[in-house]
Design a protein around this motif. Structure first.
Motif, short mmCIF file in Angstrom:
data_model
loop_
_atom_site.label_atom_id
_atom_site.label_comp_id
_atom_site.label_asym_id
_atom_site.label_seq_id
_atom_site.Cartn_x
_atom_site.Cartn_y
_atom_site.Cartn_z
N GLU A 213 -0.50 14.47 14.44
CA GLU A 213 0.15 15.40 14.02
C GLU A 213 1.35 14.97 13.16
O GLU A 213 1.85 15.73 12.23
CB GLU A 213 0.81 16.19 15.47
CG GLU A 213 -0.11 16.84 16.48
CD GLU A 213 0.68 17.24 17.43
OE1 GLU A 213 1.91 17.21 17.62
OE2 GLU A 213 0.13 18.20 18.47
N ALA A 214 1.61 13.81 13.32
CA ALA A 214 2.83 13.40 12.30
C ALA A 214 2.24 12.83 10.94
O ALA A 214 2.89 12.84 9.99
CB ALA A 214 3.61 12.31 13.04
N ARG A 215 0.91 12.19 11.08
CA ARG A 215 0.78 11.13 9.85
C ARG A 215 -0.68 11.57 9.36
O ARG A 215 -0.87 11.14 8.28
CB ARG A 215 0.33 9.82 10.36
CG ARG A 215 1.63 9.09 11.06
CD ARG A 215 2.86 8.81 10.27
NE ARG A 215 3.72 8.14 10.79
CZ ARG A 215 3.85 6.95 10.80
NH1 ARG A 215 2.76 5.92 10.31
NH2 ARG A 215 4.93 6.08 11.40
N CYS A 216 -1.23 12.91 9.99
CA CYS A 216 -2.55 13.21 9.47
C CYS A 216 -2.23 14.72 9.24
O CYS A 216 -2.75 15.45 9.94
CB CYS A 216 -3.74 12.88 10.16
SG CYS A 216 -3.82 11.13 10.56
N PRO A 217 -1.70 15.41 8.31
CA PRO A 217 -1.62 16.73 8.03
C PRO A 217 -2.64 17.18 7.44
O PRO A 217 -2.74 18.57 7.38
CB PRO A 217 -0.50 16.85 7.20
CG PRO A 217 -0.45 15.62 6.23
CD PRO A 217 -1.04 14.31 7.02
N ASP A 218 -3.82 16.72 7.10
CA ASP A 218 -5.01 17.31 6.51
C ASP A 218 -6.21 17.47 7.49
O ASP A 218 -7.26 17.65 6.83
CB ASP A 218 -5.52 16.59 5.25
CG ASP A 218 -6.00 17.59 4.18
OD1 ASP A 218 -5.90 18.58 4.24
OD2 ASP A 218 -6.85 16.95 3.36
N ILE A 219 -5.80 17.12 8.54
CA ILE A 219 -6.98 17.62 9.74
C ILE A 219 -7.76 18.99 9.53
O ILE A 219 -6.92 19.74 9.37
CB ILE A 219 -6.59 17.24 11.21
CG1 ILE A 219 -6.07 15.87 11.17
CG2 ILE A 219 -7.52 17.58 11.96
CD1 ILE A 219 -7.23 14.81 11.22
N ARG A 220 -8.78 18.90 9.44
CA ARG A 220 -9.74 20.23 9.31
C ARG A 220 -10.32 20.74 10.47
O ARG A 220 -10.77 21.88 10.49
CB ARG A 220 -10.77 19.82 8.21
CG ARG A 220 -10.15 19.53 6.90
CD ARG A 220 -9.27 20.28 6.40
NE ARG A 220 -8.77 19.69 5.03
CZ ARG A 220 -8.93 20.21 3.99
NH1 ARG A 220 -10.27 20.71 3.80
NH2 ARG A 220 -8.62 19.49 2.88
#
Length: 552
Positions: A213-220
């Motif tokens: 949630e904090a480091r990977c804002p581009d999860i699809r």
């Protein structure tokens, strides 16, 4: 060094011929090769060079959101392909940059080599000693995860290129800490294979989920299972992944308002799967000015949601922005009964794929409801089954639904239909039009089919699909004495086929004869293959494939 020079000197050679040979080869053995002209590879456009190198390792260019097990490729070894592509980086600096871009786009950590190299490598991975000859093998996938984690944390230029990370099931379940350290260094990550505990808010995966949630804002793609109700409800406030495209919800105890508010907080969402949500009903599709509305979804899958009915779908599809987006719909064991399916098809003008699976107890009266019709539908899964009936019954209640479907298709209501799946072995004969009279109007169409139809049928859900290709007859002039005959099939769909048909579905072809009837298309060998109840012969795989397209 003087001792080595003394050994290799010409004076120590056996004869003069060897000395001359040594004198001839020594200067040129390590000299660079003489090159003439310009290097053609250096003049290739970057796009063309990337395409050439991508063919060495095809899996590195996959942009699907499937797990490592689901995205396996047949006929190749992914680890060997990745090794070959890595060796291309040693050619030049230009190859190095292009190769790294391809290698780190989609990272796969496969457990083993899918080739003969695995036999030798498996023996080398064992920790052997003098007292223990059969040592325990080294966990190669775990070591690869650790090495990859160290690489991306030390080299930020490589870390920003990683968009997909896939690993085996046991590796992602046992290396949760290493996986958390790895994803913390991947800011452009779109998909990663995660352990099952992260979907149900397991305590062992709290750190991993916080890093995502904090480091990977581009999860699809994300999934929420039973136990993650609290974290799912907080998504509408925290909004960690604004580019989320696929969302799967299963066995969650949430109210309709919470579901709608969370789904409306993802602007890029285009695929939703709802499974076993007992509290969800038609109120999620109602429009209320005080709350958010259910967003338009391109691929909508529902399973075991009895509270959703055809009336709710009509309300949902009454919005123009929804009708233009919805293209794939799956309805499995919901409140939508097959007799009301025509209401959904009438309000979904751009629907390309539809699947319905329902168990019914009563027969259908086709005269009481309008026929099914859709001008855009291309793939149709019409899987209606009935519970075990008495052997004294003439036919199960589900056959009336397939007669209703066949009459709708023969009426020309599905002009774009290419593939049809059904749990009925009688549907192929129902889709054949009755024989026409010898002196009938030759210009009148004999069937409502306008294009070849791939019909997949089976007797029970546990069996394999049987393929029947139905080709409509052509409307041409016929002779007055010609008669139309129906094709005869030598297979029995209620029983399993023999091994001579291979592992896949049998291909049966029905082709018009130009006179309003149908022709039997023989195979290339000109002989009819033996049926499952006939003599048993051993056939090769190549012969079984050739005979699979035969139907007498």
């Amino acid at each position: 060094m003087k001792f080595l020079q003394h050994i290799r000197s010409k004076s120590r050679l056996k004869n003069g011929e060897e000395a001359q040979l040594y004198e001839y080869k020594a200067p040129t053995a390590f000299s660079p090769r003489n090159r003439t002209g310009r290097d053609g590879i250096s003049r290739l456009p970057l796009k063309l060079l990337t395409e050439i190198l991508s063919n060495i390792c095809p899996h590195a260019c996959d942009d699907n959101y499937l797990s490592l097990e689901e995205s396996m490729r047949d006929g190749g070894c992914m680890l060997c392909d990745m090794r070959d592509l890595a060796q291309c980086a040693l050619v030049s600096r230009r190859f190095l940059v292009t190769t790294q871009t391809i290698l780190y786009h989609n990272v796969r950590i496969d457990p083993v080599h899918y080739c003969e190299r695995e036999v030798d490598l498996a023996a080398k991975r064992k920790r052997k000693s003098f007292f223990e000859r059969n040592g325990e093998p080294i966990d190669a996938p775990k070591q690869r995860v650790e090495q990859f984690s160290r690489t991306v944390r030390d080299n930020q230029s490589l870390a920003i290129q990683v968009e997909f990370l896939k690993m085996p099931y046991m590796t992602r379940e046992t290396c949760i800490a290493d996986l958390a350290r790895t994803v913390s260094a991947l800011p452009n990550l779109k998909y990663v294979d995660l352990p099952d505990g992260i979907y149900s808010d397991d305590r062992s995966c709290v750190t991993l989920k916080q890093e995502l949630e904090a480091r990977c804002p581009d999860i699809r793609k994300m999934k929420y299972l039973h136990g993650a109700e609290r974290s799912f409800a907080l998504l509408s406030q925290s909004r960690p992944w604004q580019n989320l495209e696929i969302l799967e919800l299963s066995r969650l105890e949430i109210d309709p308002n919470t579901l709608v508010s969370v789904l409306a907080s993802f602007p890029a969402l285009h695929e939703v799967r709802l499974e076993e949500l007992p509290m969800i009903d038609d109120t999620i599709f109602s429009r209320n000015s005080s709350t958010s509305s259910f967003p338009p979804i391109g691929t909508f899958s529902l399973q075991s949601t009895p509270g959703l009915t055809a009336l709710g779908f009509e309300t949902y599809l009454s919005r123009p922005e929804v009708r233009e987006v919805l293209t794939n719909l799956t309805i499995l064991d919901t409140g939508v009964i097959p007799s009301e399916l025509h209401r959904i098809l009438a309000t979904a003008p751009y629907l390309r794929s539809l699947r319905i699976n329902q168990t019914i107890n009563r027969a259908l009266t086709p005269s009481s409801i309008p026929p099914l019709a859709s001008r855009s539908l291309q793939t149709f899964h019409f899987e209606i089954e009935s519970p075990s009936t008495s052997p004294h019954d003439l036919q199960p209640p589900s056959e009336s639904y397939y007669e209703y479907l066949a009459s709708s298709i023969l009426a020309g209501n599905f002009p774009s239909l290419d593939s049809l799946y059904a749990l009925s072995t009688s549907l192929p004969s129902l889709l054949l039009p009755p024989p026409s009279a010898p002196f009938a109007n030759p210009k009148a169409p004999a069937s409502g089919l306008r294009r070849p139809l791939m019909l997949y049928t089976k007797f029970i859900p546990e069996h394999d699909w049987y393929l029947t290709v139905i080709t409509p007859p052509t409307s041409t002039n016929r002779r007055g004495s010609a008669t139309a005959t129906r094709p005869i099939s030598f297979y029995n769909g209620s029983t399993q086929l023999g091994p001579q048909w291979g592992d896949k579905a049998r291909d049966s072809v029905i082709v018009g004869n130009g006179f309003g009837g149908f022709l039997a298309v023989p195979n290339e060998d000109g002989t009819r293959p033996s049926s499952s109840g006939g003599h048993k012969h051993k056939h090769s795989r190549s012969k079984s494939k050739n005979s699979a397209g035969w139907m007498g």
